[in-house]
Design an enzyme around this catalytic site. Structure first.
Site, mmCIF file in Angstrom:
data_model
loop_
_atom_site.group_PDB
_atom_site.id
_atom_site.type_symbol
_atom_site.label_atom_id
_atom_site.label_comp_id
_atom_site.label_asym_id
_atom_site.label_seq_id
_atom_site.Cartn_x
_atom_site.Cartn_y
_atom_site.Cartn_z
ATOM 1 N N LYS A 82 0.886 -1.172 0.000
ATOM 2 C CA LYS A 82 0.000 0.000 0.000
ATOM 3 C C LYS A 82 0.920 1.217 0.000
ATOM 4 O O LYS A 82 1.482 1.599 1.027
ATOM 5 C CB LYS A 82 -0.865 -0.020 1.264
ATOM 6 C CG LYS A 82 -2.152 0.754 1.195
ATOM 7 C CD LYS A 82 -2.066 2.211 0.794
ATOM 8 C CE LYS A 82 -1.834 3.179 1.913
ATOM 9 N NZ LYS A 82 -1.732 4.585 1.446
ATOM 10 N N GLY B 66 6.751 5.356 8.259
ATOM 11 C CA GLY B 66 5.927 6.561 8.221
ATOM 12 C C GLY B 66 6.024 7.285 9.543
ATOM 13 O O GLY B 66 7.021 7.142 10.267
ATOM 14 N N SER B 67 4.999 8.020 9.866
ATOM 15 C CA SER B 67 5.064 8.842 11.077
ATOM 16 C C SER B 67 4.893 7.991 12.340
ATOM 17 O O SER B 67 4.283 6.912 12.300
ATOM 18 C CB SER B 67 3.980 9.914 11.028
ATOM 19 O OG SER B 67 2.721 9.297 11.035
ATOM 20 N N GLY C 14 2.353 4.868 13.047
ATOM 21 C CA GLY C 14 3.008 3.637 13.485
ATOM 22 C C GLY C 14 2.375 3.078 14.749
ATOM 23 O O GLY C 14 2.200 1.865 14.901
ATOM 24 N N GLU D 92 9.359 1.711 11.144
ATOM 25 C CA GLU D 92 10.406 2.732 10.974
ATOM 26 C C GLU D 92 9.705 4.066 10.969
ATOM 27 O O GLU D 92 8.899 4.332 10.067
ATOM 28 C CB GLU D 92 11.138 2.554 9.631
ATOM 29 C CG GLU D 92 11.963 1.298 9.503
ATOM 30 C CD GLU D 92 13.203 1.323 10.369
ATOM 31 O OE1 GLU D 92 13.583 2.399 10.868
ATOM 32 O OE2 GLU D 92 13.775 0.247 10.573
ATOM 33 N N CYS E 249 13.513 11.321 6.990
ATOM 34 C CA CYS E 249 13.462 10.895 8.384
ATOM 35 C C CYS E 249 14.800 11.167 9.063
ATOM 36 O O CYS E 249 14.870 11.308 10.275
ATOM 37 C CB CYS E 249 13.104 9.427 8.477
ATOM 38 S SG CYS E 249 14.119 8.395 7.428
ATOM 39 N N GLU F 67 9.234 16.794 15.248
ATOM 40 C CA GLU F 67 9.624 16.586 13.846
ATOM 41 C C GLU F 67 8.833 17.538 12.956
ATOM 42 O O GLU F 67 7.608 17.456 12.886
ATOM 43 C CB GLU F 67 9.357 15.135 13.430
ATOM 44 C CG GLU F 67 9.900 14.836 12.050
ATOM 45 C CD GLU F 67 9.589 13.424 11.576
ATOM 46 O OE1 GLU F 67 8.446 12.974 11.734
ATOM 47 O OE2 GLU F 67 10.507 12.784 11.027
HETATM 48 P P1 NDP Z 1 2.237 8.680 7.384
HETATM 49 O O1 NDP Z 1 2.388 7.988 8.684
HETATM 50 O O2 NDP Z 1 1.222 9.734 7.279
HETATM 51 O O3 NDP Z 1 1.900 7.631 6.235
HETATM 52 C C1 NDP Z 1 2.706 6.502 5.977
HETATM 53 C C2 NDP Z 1 1.873 5.436 5.294
HETATM 54 O O4 NDP Z 1 0.892 4.937 6.209
HETATM 55 C C3 NDP Z 1 1.089 5.959 4.086
HETATM 56 O O5 NDP Z 1 1.059 4.967 3.096
HETATM 57 C C4 NDP Z 1 -0.283 6.189 4.680
HETATM 58 O O6 NDP Z 1 -1.318 6.205 3.723
HETATM 59 C C5 NDP Z 1 -0.408 4.975 5.600
HETATM 60 N N1 NDP Z 1 -1.427 5.096 6.631
HETATM 61 C C6 NDP Z 1 -1.949 6.217 7.183
HETATM 62 N N2 NDP Z 1 -2.870 5.897 8.116
HETATM 63 C C7 NDP Z 1 -2.941 4.545 8.158
HETATM 64 C C8 NDP Z 1 -3.708 3.595 8.911
HETATM 65 N N3 NDP Z 1 -4.594 3.984 9.831
HETATM 66 N N4 NDP Z 1 -3.514 2.287 8.693
HETATM 67 C C9 NDP Z 1 -2.614 1.856 7.779
HETATM 68 N N5 NDP Z 1 -1.872 2.704 7.016
HETATM 69 C C10 NDP Z 1 -2.017 4.026 7.209
HETATM 70 O O7 NDP Z 1 3.686 9.212 7.004
HETATM 71 P P2 NDP Z 1 4.123 10.093 5.746
HETATM 72 O O8 NDP Z 1 3.770 9.389 4.470
HETATM 73 O O9 NDP Z 1 3.627 11.470 5.933
HETATM 74 O O10 NDP Z 1 5.729 10.043 5.877
HETATM 75 C C11 NDP Z 1 6.423 10.915 6.677
HETATM 76 C C12 NDP Z 1 6.851 10.248 7.971
HETATM 77 O O11 NDP Z 1 7.581 9.071 7.693
HETATM 78 C C13 NDP Z 1 7.786 11.101 8.796
HETATM 79 O O12 NDP Z 1 7.420 11.055 10.142
HETATM 80 C C14 NDP Z 1 9.144 10.453 8.600
HETATM 81 O O13 NDP Z 1 10.057 10.688 9.621
HETATM 82 C C15 NDP Z 1 8.765 9.024 8.468
HETATM 83 N N6 NDP Z 1 9.812 8.275 7.771
HETATM 84 C C16 NDP Z 1 10.579 7.414 8.502
HETATM 85 C C17 NDP Z 1 11.632 6.734 7.919
HETATM 86 C C18 NDP Z 1 12.453 5.766 8.718
HETATM 87 O O14 NDP Z 1 13.051 4.897 8.111
HETATM 88 N N7 NDP Z 1 12.540 5.867 10.033
HETATM 89 C C19 NDP Z 1 11.965 6.930 6.501
HETATM 90 C C20 NDP Z 1 11.077 7.835 5.826
HETATM 91 C C21 NDP Z 1 10.039 8.477 6.459
HETATM 92 P P3 NDP Z 1 -1.796 7.619 3.096
HETATM 93 O O15 NDP Z 1 -0.678 8.100 2.258
HETATM 94 O O16 NDP Z 1 -2.977 7.245 2.337
HETATM 95 O O17 NDP Z 1 -2.094 8.536 4.252
#
Ligand code: NDP
Length: 523
Positions: free
Chosen positions: A199, A252-253, A257, A274, A308, A410
C-alpha cells in the site's frame, strides 16, 4: 473521480490536499492483483498532483476499497505456497533481472518521481539507485540466507537452525522515498520466500507502480507481488487488520506507526516500524567549519528537509558558534528553490498544502519562543515561477534552547534549529534529549571525541565528519526510542524481519535421549 477526500475521511488524504486543478489527459493507473492490472471496485480514482506545479496531474490512481485489499491479500495467499517452495537462488535470479530493469529505466523513473513528489533530479536518481543497490545486495542473499549448526548436548545428535519465510507480508510506505523504501521491504520479503501486498503513500503511487511494473517485467509470478492504492485509513487499515497477513512492515510517522502497532497487537501479527526522527549534528570547536556547514546544508535542506534522517538540530560549540551560523545562513540564502526537474534547482517544493501549512505553523511557533531568532527564511514562495507550487524558503533558527518545540518535534520541512553548547558532554546530552533516536553526527578533528560521542549517542545511525543523511543498503537502518520498535531494515539484519528461525534437532542415536535430564559422562 474524487477531488476532495476531506468528505470521505476524517483526516484528509494527502494526494488530494495537493489541490488538483487540471490534467484531463492524465493517465489512469490500476491496482495490481494476482498478475492483473485492475481498477478499484469503487470505480473511483484520486489525482496524483505535481507539488512543483499543482496544475499538472501526474496520474489518476484507484481509490480502492477494503474489498480490493481483500482480493489482493487472497491473491498473495494463493501464491504463497508455490513461491515459498521455489528455491531461494531461483527467486533471487528474478530479482537480479528486476535490478537490470531499474538500471535501464533509471532516468525515466527519476524524472517521474520528481514530478510526483518534487525532490531534485539528482536526489530522485539517488532514490532509484538505492532501489537498485538494495536489489543487487539483497538478491545475493538468495545464495546465502545462512542458518547455523551448533553442538548438541547429547551424543549422536545434530543441532542447527534455519530460516523460514514468515508468510504473507503487508508493506505500508511513505512518500519521501517512494521507490527506495518500498524496495527495502519488497526485495528482502521476496528473497526470503514471502508474498506481499503493498500500500504506497497516496502522494506517490507512481514510483511504487513503476517498481511493481518492473517486477512484472522481471517475471515475478502472478500473486507474489500485489499493489493496492488508496487511503491509509481504509485500504491501509484493511491490510493491517487482515488475519491472513502475518507481518506488517511500516515506514511513516510515529503517530500512524502507533495505530498500526495496536492493530497488529490485537491479532498477534509481527510488526516492524520505521518512524520519525529529530536528528542532530554536533559541531565541536575543533571542527572543519566549512565541511560542517556543507554537511548541515545538505542534511537540513536536501529533499526540502523531508527525510526521516534530516539534520533538523545543529548543536554548535560556543567558540565557533558565530562563525558557523553566519556561514550556514549565507549558504542557506544562496540555495535556489524551484522545480526539481530544472538542473539549476537546489531545493524543490514540499509535498503538499498540509505539509506547507504545518511547516509554516512551526515557523510561527519558533518565532514566539523566547530567545530563538529567525536567522533566514521562514516564508512561503508563491510569486512568479513559484506561483503554482508548495515552495518555501530554507529556514534557519538560531539561539534555540534544547527544550523548545522547534528543537523537539519533527517538522519534516526545510527548517533547522541551531543550539549553542559549551562542551561535548553537554552537546551529547542535548542530542540525546528528544523522543526519537534515528541519526546523529559529529564534526570534530579529535578521534577521541568522535569515539566518545559514538559511544554515548543512543541512535541507530551515527556519522563522523559527515551529515545525518547518507545510509548505505548493506548496513542496518533504523532507530531507537520513538523512531522504531527494535527492528532494522537493510543489511543482513533485514532478514530477521522477513524470516523466522526454526531450530532443528536430529537424534541419530536410536534411543530416547532426554535433554537436561540424562547425564552424559566421559565413560
Ligand atoms: P504517514 O504515517 O502519514 O503515512 C505513511 C503510510 O501509512 C502511508 O502509506 C499512509 O497512507 C499509511 N497510513 C496512514 N494511516 C494509516 C492507517 N490507519 N492504517 C494503515 N496505514 C495508514 O507518514 P508520511 O507518508 O507522511 O511520511 C512521513 C513520515 O515518515 C515522517 O514522520 C518520517 O520521519 C517518516 N519516515 C521514517 C523513515 C524511517 O526509516 N525511520 C523513513 C522515511 C520516512 P496515506 O498516504 O494514504 O495517508
Amino acid at each position: 473521480m474524487v477531488q476532495a477526500k476531506k468528505a470521505l475521511i476524517k483526516k484528509p488524504g494527502k494526494a488530494t490536499r495537493k489541490a488538483a486543478r487540471a490534467g484531463a489527459s492524465a493517465k489512469t493507473y490500476s491496482n495490481y492483483i494476482n498478475g492483473e492490472w485492475v481498477a478499484s471496485r469503487s470505480g473511483e480514482t484520486f489525482e496524483n498532483v505535481n507539488p512543483a506545479n499543482t496544475r499538472e496531474v501526474v496520474g489518476r490512481f484507484p481509490l480502492s476499497t477494503a474489498e480490493d485489499m481483500g482480493a489482493a491479500v487472497a491473491a498473495a495467499q494463493g501464491a504463497a505456497e508455490r513461491w515459498r517452495r521455489l528455491p531461494a537462488p531461483r527467486r533471487a535470479e528474478l530479482l537480479f533481472r528486476l535490478g537490470e530493469i531499474l538500471i535501464r529505466d533509471k532516468d525515466k523513473l527519476s524524472s517521474e518521481m520528481t514530478r510526483e513528489m518534487g525532490k531534485v533530479l539528482k536526489e530522485t536518481g539517488g532514490d532509484v539507485q538505492e532501489a537498485i543497490d538494495c536489489t543487487y545486495y539483497t538478491a545475493g542473499e538468495g545464495r546465502r540466507l545462512h542458518g547455523y549448526t551448533t553442538p548438541a548436548e547429547m551424543p549422536d545428535k545434530f543441532a542447527m537452525c534455519v530460516r523460514q519465510p514468515v508468510g504473507l507480508c503487508g508493506l505500508i510506505t511513505p512518500w519521501n522515498f517512494p521507490m527506495a523504501i518500498p524496495s527495502w521491504k519488497l526485495i528482502p520479503a521476496l528473497v526470503c520466500g514471502n508474498t506481499v501486498v503493498i500500500k504506497p503513500a497516496e502522494d506517490t503511487p507512481l514510483s511504487t507502480y513503476n517498481l511493481v511494473r518492473a517486477c512484472e517485467e522481471a517475471g515475478i509470478p502472478p500473486g507474489v507481488v500485489n499493489m493496492v492504492t488508496g487511503h491509509g485509513e481504509t485500504v491501509g487499515a484493511a491490510l493491517t487488520g487482515n488475519p491472513s497477513v502475518r507481518l506488517i512492515s511500516f515506514t511513516g510517522s510515529t503517530e500512524t506507526g502507533r495505530v498500526i502497532a495496536g492493530a497488529c497487537a490485537e491479532r498477534n501479527a509481527i510488526c516492524s516500524l520505521e518512524m520519525g526522527g529529530k536528528n542532530v549534528i554536533m559541531v565541536m570547536e575543533d571542527a572543519d567549519i566549512e565541511l560542517a556547514v556543507e554537511g548541515a546544508v545538505w542534511g537540513a535542506f536536501g529533499t526540502s528537509g523531508q527525510r526521516c534522517t534530516a539534520s533538523s538540530r545543529i548543536v554548535v560549540h560556543k567558540k565557533v558558534y558565530r562563525k558557523f551560523t553566519e556561514r550556514l545562513v549565507e549558504h542557506a540564502e544562496t540555495l535556489r528553490v524551484g522545480d526539481g526537474l530544472d538542473p539549476q534547482t537546489d531545493m524543490g517544493p514540499v509535498i503538499n498544502a498540509d505539509a506547507l501549512h504545518k511547516i509554516l505553523g512551526y515557523v510561527e511557533v519558533g518565532q514566539k519562543e523566547d530567545g530563538a531568532k529567525l536567522a533566514c527564511g521562514g516564508k512561503r514562495l508563491d510569486k512568479g515561477a513559484h506561483a503554482d507550487g508548495y515552495f518555501m524558503e530554507p529556514t534557519v533558527f538560531t539561539d534555540v534552547a534544547p527544550g523548545m518545540r522547534i528543537a523537539q518535534e519533527e517538522i519534516f520541512g526545510p527548517v533547522t534549529a541551531v543550539i549553542p553548547t559549551s562542551s561535548l558532554d553537554e552537546a551529547v546530552e542535548i542530542a540525546n534529549g528528544v523522543r526519537y533516536g534515528l541519526s546523529a553526527a559529529i564534526y570534530t578533528r579529535d578521534v577521541n571525541r568522535a569515539f566518545h560521542a559514538m559511544n554515548e549517542m543512543y541512535t541507530g545511525i551515527f556519522y563522523v565528519n559527515s551529515s545525518t543523511i547518507g545510509a548505505e543498503v548493506h548496513l542496518p537502518f533504523g532507530g531507537t526510542k520513538g523512531t522504531g520498535n527494535g527492528h532494522r531494515e537493510a543489511g543482513t539484519q533485514v532478514l530477521d524481519i522477513f524470516t523466522e528461525w526454526k531450530s532443528v534437532y536430529v537424534d541419530y542415536s536410536g534411543k530416547l535421549q532426554r535433554a537436561q535430564i540424562d547425564e552424559v559422562s566421559f565413560e
